[in-house]
Design a protein around this motif. Structure first.
Motif, PDB file in Angstrom:
ATOM      1  N   SER A  29       0.818  -1.203   0.000  1.00  0.00           N
ATOM      2  CA  SER A  29       0.000   0.000   0.000  1.00  0.00           C
ATOM      3  C   SER A  29       0.860   1.265   0.000  1.00  0.00           C
ATOM      4  O   SER A  29       0.341   2.360   0.100  1.00  0.00           O
ATOM      5  N   ALA A  30       2.175   1.097  -0.117  1.00  0.00           N
ATOM      6  CA  ALA A  30       3.079   2.246  -0.095  1.00  0.00           C
ATOM      7  C   ALA A  30       2.729   3.215  -1.223  1.00  0.00           C
ATOM      8  O   ALA A  30       2.359   2.820  -2.315  1.00  0.00           O
ATOM      9  N   SER A  31       2.855   4.464  -0.923  1.00  0.00           N
ATOM     10  CA  SER A  31       2.545   5.513  -1.878  1.00  0.00           C
ATOM     11  C   SER A  31       3.593   5.560  -2.989  1.00  0.00           C
ATOM     12  O   SER A  31       4.767   5.309  -2.760  1.00  0.00           O
ATOM     13  N   ASP A  62      -2.951  -4.194  -8.861  1.00  0.00           N
ATOM     14  CA  ASP A  62      -3.324  -3.716  -7.526  1.00  0.00           C
ATOM     15  C   ASP A  62      -2.757  -2.303  -7.416  1.00  0.00           C
ATOM     16  O   ASP A  62      -1.659  -2.111  -6.911  1.00  0.00           O
ATOM     17  N   ASP A  63      -3.487  -1.324  -7.935  1.00  0.00           N
ATOM     18  CA  ASP A  63      -2.970   0.036  -8.053  1.00  0.00           C
ATOM     19  C   ASP A  63      -2.600   0.656  -6.713  1.00  0.00           C
ATOM     20  O   ASP A  63      -3.229   0.390  -5.689  1.00  0.00           O
ATOM     21  N   PRO A  64      -1.573   1.492  -6.742  1.00  0.00           N
ATOM     22  CA  PRO A  64      -1.078   2.137  -5.520  1.00  0.00           C
ATOM     23  C   PRO A  64      -1.942   3.316  -5.107  1.00  0.00           C
ATOM     24  O   PRO A  64      -2.804   3.764  -5.857  1.00  0.00           O
ATOM     25  N   PHE A  70      -2.208   7.955 -13.801  1.00  0.00           N
ATOM     26  CA  PHE A  70      -0.815   8.045 -14.218  1.00  0.00           C
ATOM     27  C   PHE A  70       0.067   6.970 -13.583  1.00  0.00           C
ATOM     28  O   PHE A  70       1.264   6.913 -13.856  1.00  0.00           O
ATOM     29  N   THR A  71      -0.519   6.139 -12.708  1.00  0.00           N
ATOM     30  CA  THR A  71       0.258   5.086 -12.052  1.00  0.00           C
ATOM     31  C   THR A  71      -0.519   3.776 -12.066  1.00  0.00           C
ATOM     32  O   THR A  71      -1.757   3.766 -12.050  1.00  0.00           O
ATOM     33  N   ALA A  72       0.218   2.673 -12.102  1.00  0.00           N
ATOM     34  CA  ALA A  72      -0.376   1.338 -12.021  1.00  0.00           C
ATOM     35  C   ALA A  72       0.644   0.419 -11.363  1.00  0.00           C
ATOM     36  O   ALA A  72       1.851   0.663 -11.437  1.00  0.00           O
ATOM     37  N   ARG A  73       0.139  -0.621 -10.731  1.00  0.00           N
ATOM     38  CA  ARG A  73       1.038  -1.568 -10.076  1.00  0.00           C
ATOM     39  C   ARG A  73       0.458  -2.970 -10.212  1.00  0.00           C
ATOM     40  O   ARG A  73      -0.760  -3.154 -10.167  1.00  0.00           O
ATOM     41  N   TRP A  74       1.364  -3.924 -10.372  1.00  0.00           N
ATOM     42  CA  TRP A  74       0.991  -5.333 -10.420  1.00  0.00           C
ATOM     43  C   TRP A  74       1.826  -6.060  -9.385  1.00  0.00           C
ATOM     44  O   TRP A  74       3.034  -5.859  -9.291  1.00  0.00           O
ATOM     45  N   GLY A  75       1.177  -6.911  -8.603  1.00  0.00           N
ATOM     46  CA  GLY A  75       1.881  -7.657  -7.570  1.00  0.00           C
ATOM     47  C   GLY A  75       2.197  -6.768  -6.384  1.00  0.00           C
ATOM     48  O   GLY A  75       1.723  -5.640  -6.264  1.00  0.00           O
ATOM     49  N   VAL A  80       5.784  -1.646 -11.322  1.00  0.00           N
ATOM     50  CA  VAL A  80       5.126  -0.350 -11.160  1.00  0.00           C
ATOM     51  C   VAL A  80       5.305   0.456 -12.442  1.00  0.00           C
ATOM     52  O   VAL A  80       6.412   0.581 -12.963  1.00  0.00           O
ATOM     53  N   LEU A  81       4.209   1.004 -12.949  1.00  0.00           N
ATOM     54  CA  LEU A  81       4.235   1.848 -14.139  1.00  0.00           C
ATOM     55  C   LEU A  81       3.834   3.258 -13.749  1.00  0.00           C
ATOM     56  O   LEU A  81       2.877   3.446 -12.994  1.00  0.00           O
ATOM     57  N   ARG A  82       4.596   4.238 -14.264  1.00  0.00           N
ATOM     58  CA  ARG A  82       4.244   5.652 -14.094  1.00  0.00           C
ATOM     59  C   ARG A  82       4.298   6.284 -15.482  1.00  0.00           C
ATOM     60  O   ARG A  82       5.275   6.130 -16.199  1.00  0.00           O
ATOM     61  N   CYS A  83       3.262   6.987 -15.841  1.00  0.00           N
ATOM     62  CA  CYS A  83       3.173   7.609 -17.167  1.00  0.00           C
ATOM     63  C   CYS A  83       3.269   9.124 -17.031  1.00  0.00           C
ATOM     64  O   CYS A  83       2.699   9.711 -16.121  1.00  0.00           O
ATOM     65  N   GLY A  84       4.008   9.728 -17.966  1.00  0.00           N
ATOM     66  CA  GLY A  84       4.166  11.178 -17.952  1.00  0.00           C
ATOM     67  C   GLY A  84       5.298  11.640 -17.067  1.00  0.00           C
ATOM     68  O   GLY A  84       5.302  12.772 -16.586  1.00  0.00           O
ATOM     69  N   VAL A  85       6.285  10.771 -16.868  1.00  0.00           N
ATOM     70  CA  VAL A  85       7.440  11.131 -16.033  1.00  0.00           C
ATOM     71  C   VAL A  85       8.372  12.060 -16.806  1.00  0.00           C
ATOM     72  O   VAL A  85       8.352  12.096 -18.038  1.00  0.00           O
ATOM     73  N   PRO A  86       9.210  12.809 -16.107  1.00  0.00           N
ATOM     74  CA  PRO A  86      10.198  13.653 -16.796  1.00  0.00           C
ATOM     75  C   PRO A  86      11.225  12.789 -17.549  1.00  0.00           C
ATOM     76  O   PRO A  86      11.417  11.613 -17.229  1.00  0.00           O
ATOM     77  N   ARG A  87      11.885  13.394 -18.501  1.00  0.00           N
ATOM     78  CA  ARG A  87      12.925  12.704 -19.268  1.00  0.00           C
ATOM     79  C   ARG A  87      14.053  12.289 -18.323  1.00  0.00           C
ATOM     80  O   ARG A  87      14.623  13.118 -17.612  1.00  0.00           O
TER      81      ARG A  87
END
Length: 156
Positions: A29-31, A62-64, A70-75, A80-87
């Motif tokens: 459940s960590a942010s 199991d999203d955080p 903009f975020t998704a998590r599995w397991g 962990v996926l984050r979309c729209g991150v800086p270069r």
């Protein structure tokens, strides 16, 4: 009970709680830091969120917290996926490593906690961090490449 005894008891309780916290395992459940992409990129991330699979590499989604498109998590924080991150800074490194998975190019950053991959040549950056168990396994990217390719156009 004297104030000295109460204070000693309180400090002992704090020490036990601090030790227990320091020894805890990864908290599912960590942010996770939510990116703040510009509006055009945010629209791409929303489209990607709608296409993401229910499971990746056998791990259920199991999203955080906080909940975000903009975020998704599995397991258990394994993927962990984050979309729209800086270069990423690593994209400027001429020695940077990259991989191609199903038509999507990714920058590879090796870390002690597990690899981090960030899309390259796309209209927004999509970052995927993997747990240590995926240290030498890009398999999870195969489950994510299709949705990325479908929703985040190439920027060549």
């Amino acid at each position: 009970m004297t104030s000295f005894a109460r204070r000693s008891l309180f400090l002992s309780a704090v020490a036990v709680l601090t030790a227990a916290t320091g020894c805890s395992s990864t908290d599912a459940s960590a942010s996770i830091a939510v990116p703040s992409p510009p509006a055009e990129e945010a629209a791409l991330c929303r489209a990607l969120d709608g296409e993401l699979p229910d499971s990746v590499a056998g791990q259920d989604r199991d999203d955080p917290e906080p909940s975000s498109e903009f975020t998704a998590r599995w397991g258990d924080a394994a993927i962990v996926l984050r979309c729209g991150v800086p270069r990423p800074v690593g994209m400027s490194d001429p020695q940077g490593q990259g991989v191609e998975v199903d038509g999507v190019n990714w920058l590879l950053e090796e870390r002690d906690a597990g690899p981090r991959f960030t899309t390259t040549y796309r209209e927004t950056y999509v970052e995927v961090t993997l747990g240590k168990q995926y240290m030498h396994d890009i398999g999870p990217l195969a489950d994510l490449a299709g949705p990325v390719k479908k929703t985040v156009p190439a920027s060549l």
